[in-house]
Design an enzyme around this catalytic site. Sequence first.
Site, PDB file in Angstrom:
ATOM      1  N   GLN A  35      10.114 -24.569  32.973  1.00 40.97           N
ATOM      2  CA  GLN A  35       8.901 -23.768  33.132  1.00 40.97           C
ATOM      3  C   GLN A  35       8.436 -23.153  31.821  1.00 40.97           C
ATOM      4  O   GLN A  35       7.272 -22.806  31.664  1.00 40.97           O
ATOM      5  CB  GLN A  35       9.130 -22.660  34.158  1.00 40.97           C
ATOM      6  CG  GLN A  35       7.849 -21.900  34.479  1.00 40.97           C
ATOM      7  CD  GLN A  35       7.973 -21.084  35.733  1.00 40.97           C
ATOM      8  OE1 GLN A  35       9.000 -21.128  36.395  1.00 40.97           O
ATOM      9  NE2 GLN A  35       6.948 -20.342  36.061  1.00 40.97           N
TER      10      GLN A  35
ATOM     11  N   SER B 124      16.724 -20.448  27.081  1.00 41.01           N
ATOM     12  CA  SER B 124      16.354 -19.862  28.359  1.00 41.01           C
ATOM     13  C   SER B 124      17.555 -19.226  29.030  1.00 41.01           C
ATOM     14  O   SER B 124      18.705 -19.549  28.725  1.00 41.01           O
ATOM     15  CB  SER B 124      15.752 -20.916  29.293  1.00 41.01           C
ATOM     16  OG  SER B 124      14.540 -21.419  28.770  1.00 41.01           O
TER      17      SER B 124
ATOM     18  N   THR C 154       7.201 -13.903  28.322  1.00 40.96           N
ATOM     19  CA  THR C 154       7.684 -14.403  29.606  1.00 40.96           C
ATOM     20  C   THR C 154       8.502 -13.296  30.271  1.00 40.96           C
ATOM     21  O   THR C 154       8.562 -12.176  29.778  1.00 40.96           O
ATOM     22  CB  THR C 154       8.552 -15.659  29.412  1.00 40.96           C
ATOM     23  OG1 THR C 154       9.802 -15.293  28.808  1.00 40.96           O
ATOM     24  CG2 THR C 154       7.852 -16.672  28.519  1.00 40.96           C
ATOM     25  N   CYS C 155       9.136 -13.639  31.382  1.00 40.64           N
ATOM     26  CA  CYS C 155       9.909 -12.631  32.097  1.00 40.64           C
ATOM     27  C   CYS C 155      11.150 -12.200  31.333  1.00 40.64           C
ATOM     28  O   CYS C 155      11.727 -11.152  31.646  1.00 40.64           O
ATOM     29  CB  CYS C 155      10.299 -13.135  33.480  1.00 40.64           C
ATOM     30  SG  CYS C 155      11.281 -14.649  33.443  1.00 40.64           S
ATOM     31  N   ASN C 156      11.581 -12.982  30.354  1.00 42.92           N
ATOM     32  CA  ASN C 156      12.790 -12.575  29.624  1.00 42.92           C
ATOM     33  C   ASN C 156      12.655 -12.698  28.107  1.00 42.92           C
ATOM     34  O   ASN C 156      13.655 -12.794  27.406  1.00 42.92           O
ATOM     35  CB  ASN C 156      14.012 -13.377  30.090  1.00 42.92           C
ATOM     36  CG  ASN C 156      13.780 -14.875  30.058  1.00 42.92           C
ATOM     37  OD1 ASN C 156      12.935 -15.360  29.315  1.00 42.92           O
ATOM     38  ND2 ASN C 156      14.522 -15.600  30.864  1.00 42.92           N
ATOM     39  N   ARG C 157      11.429 -12.699  27.593  1.00 47.08           N
ATOM     40  CA  ARG C 157      11.245 -12.688  26.138  1.00 47.08           C
ATOM     41  C   ARG C 157       9.839 -12.197  25.785  1.00 47.08           C
ATOM     42  O   ARG C 157       8.878 -12.395  26.546  1.00 47.08           O
ATOM     43  CB  ARG C 157      11.495 -14.056  25.519  1.00 47.08           C
ATOM     44  CG  ARG C 157      10.376 -15.069  25.705  1.00 47.08           C
ATOM     45  CD  ARG C 157      10.682 -16.377  24.988  1.00 47.08           C
ATOM     46  NE  ARG C 157      11.866 -17.003  25.548  1.00 47.08           N
ATOM     47  CZ  ARG C 157      13.023 -17.069  24.903  1.00 47.08           C
ATOM     48  NH1 ARG C 157      13.153 -16.569  23.695  1.00 47.08           N
ATOM     49  NH2 ARG C 157      14.057 -17.645  25.478  1.00 47.08           N
TER      50      ARG C 157
ATOM     51  N   GLN D 284       4.609 -21.954  29.904  1.00 46.67           N
ATOM     52  CA  GLN D 284       4.358 -20.641  29.300  1.00 46.67           C
ATOM     53  C   GLN D 284       3.957 -20.770  27.835  1.00 46.67           C
ATOM     54  O   GLN D 284       3.123 -20.015  27.340  1.00 46.67           O
ATOM     55  CB  GLN D 284       5.612 -19.777  29.468  1.00 46.67           C
ATOM     56  CG  GLN D 284       5.899 -19.448  30.924  1.00 46.67           C
ATOM     57  CD  GLN D 284       7.319 -18.960  31.165  1.00 46.67           C
ATOM     58  OE1 GLN D 284       8.229 -19.278  30.407  1.00 46.67           O
ATOM     59  NE2 GLN D 284       7.514 -18.188  32.213  1.00 46.67           N
TER      60      GLN D 284
ATOM     61  N   MET E  71       4.742 -18.484  38.461  1.00 43.28           N
ATOM     62  CA  MET E  71       6.107 -18.336  38.942  1.00 43.28           C
ATOM     63  C   MET E  71       6.142 -18.234  40.467  1.00 43.28           C
ATOM     64  O   MET E  71       6.986 -18.848  41.132  1.00 43.28           O
ATOM     65  CB  MET E  71       6.752 -17.106  38.314  1.00 43.28           C
ATOM     66  CG  MET E  71       8.218 -16.924  38.661  1.00 43.28           C
ATOM     67  SD  MET E  71       9.310 -18.083  37.827  1.00 43.28           S
ATOM     68  CE  MET E  71       9.444 -17.294  36.226  1.00 43.28           C
TER      69      MET E  71
END
Length: 587
Positions: A116, A109, A49-52, A120, A196
């Site tokens: 969201q 998160s 994802t955008c942060n993992r 994912q 997103m």
Amino acid sequence: MSLLVVGLSHRSAPVSVLERASLGADAQVKLLQDTVAAEPATEAAVLATCNRIELYADVDKFHAGVAELSTLLAQHSGVGLEELTPYLYVHYEDRAVHHLFSVACGLDSMVVGEGQILGQIKDSLARAQELHSAGRLLNDLFQQALRVGKRAHSETGIDRAGQSLVTFGLEQLAAGGDVETWARGKKALVIGAGSMSSLAAATLARAGVAEVVVANRTFDRAERLAQILTEGDDTDVLARAVPMESVPAELTRADVAVSCTGATGLVLTAESVAAAVEGRTAVSPAGADGDGPPAPGGEPGMTAATGARRGTLPATGLGGEDGCPLDLPAVQGTAGFSVLGEAAVAGMAAADLEQHAAWVDNGTVGGAQRAARPGTAGPIDPAPDADAIAALAATVATVGRIPERRRPEPVDEPPRPEPVLFLLDLAMPRDIDAAAHRLAGVRLVDIESLAEASAGAPMAADVDQVRRIVSDEVAAFGAALRAAHITPTVVALRTMAADVVASEIARLDGRLPGLDDKHRAEITQTVRRVVDKLLHAPTVRVKQLAAEPGGAGYADALRTLFDLDPEAVAAVSRAEDSTTEKDRGPA
């Protein structure tokens, strides 16, 4: 169970590392293929994802699995293993299950409780199923994670603890104000048409923007998203699609732009943002207070009319031979310079000059007050001047500085102009140049600033309830998994018992050929009941024991005690896996 997860997230690594380690769709596919081809892993799934970025695998050896998965992550992310290792975390067996369930509930998160992540996780499972890299363990794990996440959102108020990353980002753009009030009537540009970006477009539409323009490299997807927004029942927003080539022109018209693409480079550079702001403000009239838009090519805080920075002297007479900032001929013959003018001529700070003047003004010699300052009418006695200056020099020599006799006038800092363009960057790696944050008239919110803003966010009381749900579900999943591990052994035992009964009935038929069917059936049923009763208590108890932590050894004990053929047990396992795979639909 030998579930292993190796990964990094916004909690373990800085955004700069996450940005460099991000995986595109093709890289994720290759990583999955290489992971299942590696020796320690039999199943694999990637959650990016955008942060993992997390790699899940079913491994037969812990240490070898950690080494292999870490190496594969480094190879496919492009970040060296030595640099990546300090930011990696490892979870094994029950802790790995607990981690994924917490992720699914939004507890891990950036914005606690955002929903969201469920989509994912669903996409991650679908990709692994499509590539046949997810077997029974990961299929069951990810599908149960989805159920746990849905349960947390339906049974608790975890949604109140946080909102989607899009909503949180828009709140930051609105500087803590009401998003709907801030967004009402604005023109929005959404770059990208993925999940997103679609969420951002829908959120902006519901917030009340007047127009949404969707730009995407695949124009058909942009058109489809624009059509969905236009035909939506809950909004009346005007939506249209444009090709990516139109982004610079659309940016000059937009009030807010949201970007979330899979591009590996910058979509909006600082130069393109500056050009958009200049193109937008060049046609805007200056305000009544003279703080008009920035002059083309000027610095922030400079007016278009004069090109001079607010709060400074006019730029007349600049560039003279002596570097004097004043037009000296213009002020000759006047009563005197201003303090700023005197300071410029004297080559010293205005505050220091005023301190000198204060001492000179108040200096006395033998009780005689100074008659007048230069430039004023009246006689001037040179003696008080000389004595006052001498006294000032003596004071400086004693204390090492000029005493302050009056507070310096505060210097007005030029205020940062109100933003005319709001930028929200939800991509990883980033789509918008971070240098755009320093541009006048621009407010930029990106993943890094969202992480900082959410660090101190208050936790809702419902978070504790979600944590209890996660703990209960982890225990239940582990018990079911351990019980399932012994099931093939129990099935193989009962199959062996049924074969023994059939063999003995056949032997009885040989010894009593005249036995009628009625008596044969009664004898057969009696023998089967005896065997079932003998096996019932041990098999039920062994399933209960196997479901407890550390109960995996009971299956081995059962195989040893009854001398079960390992291949028979494996055949049952393969048959169950085949049946489960047929019954399992898409995620």
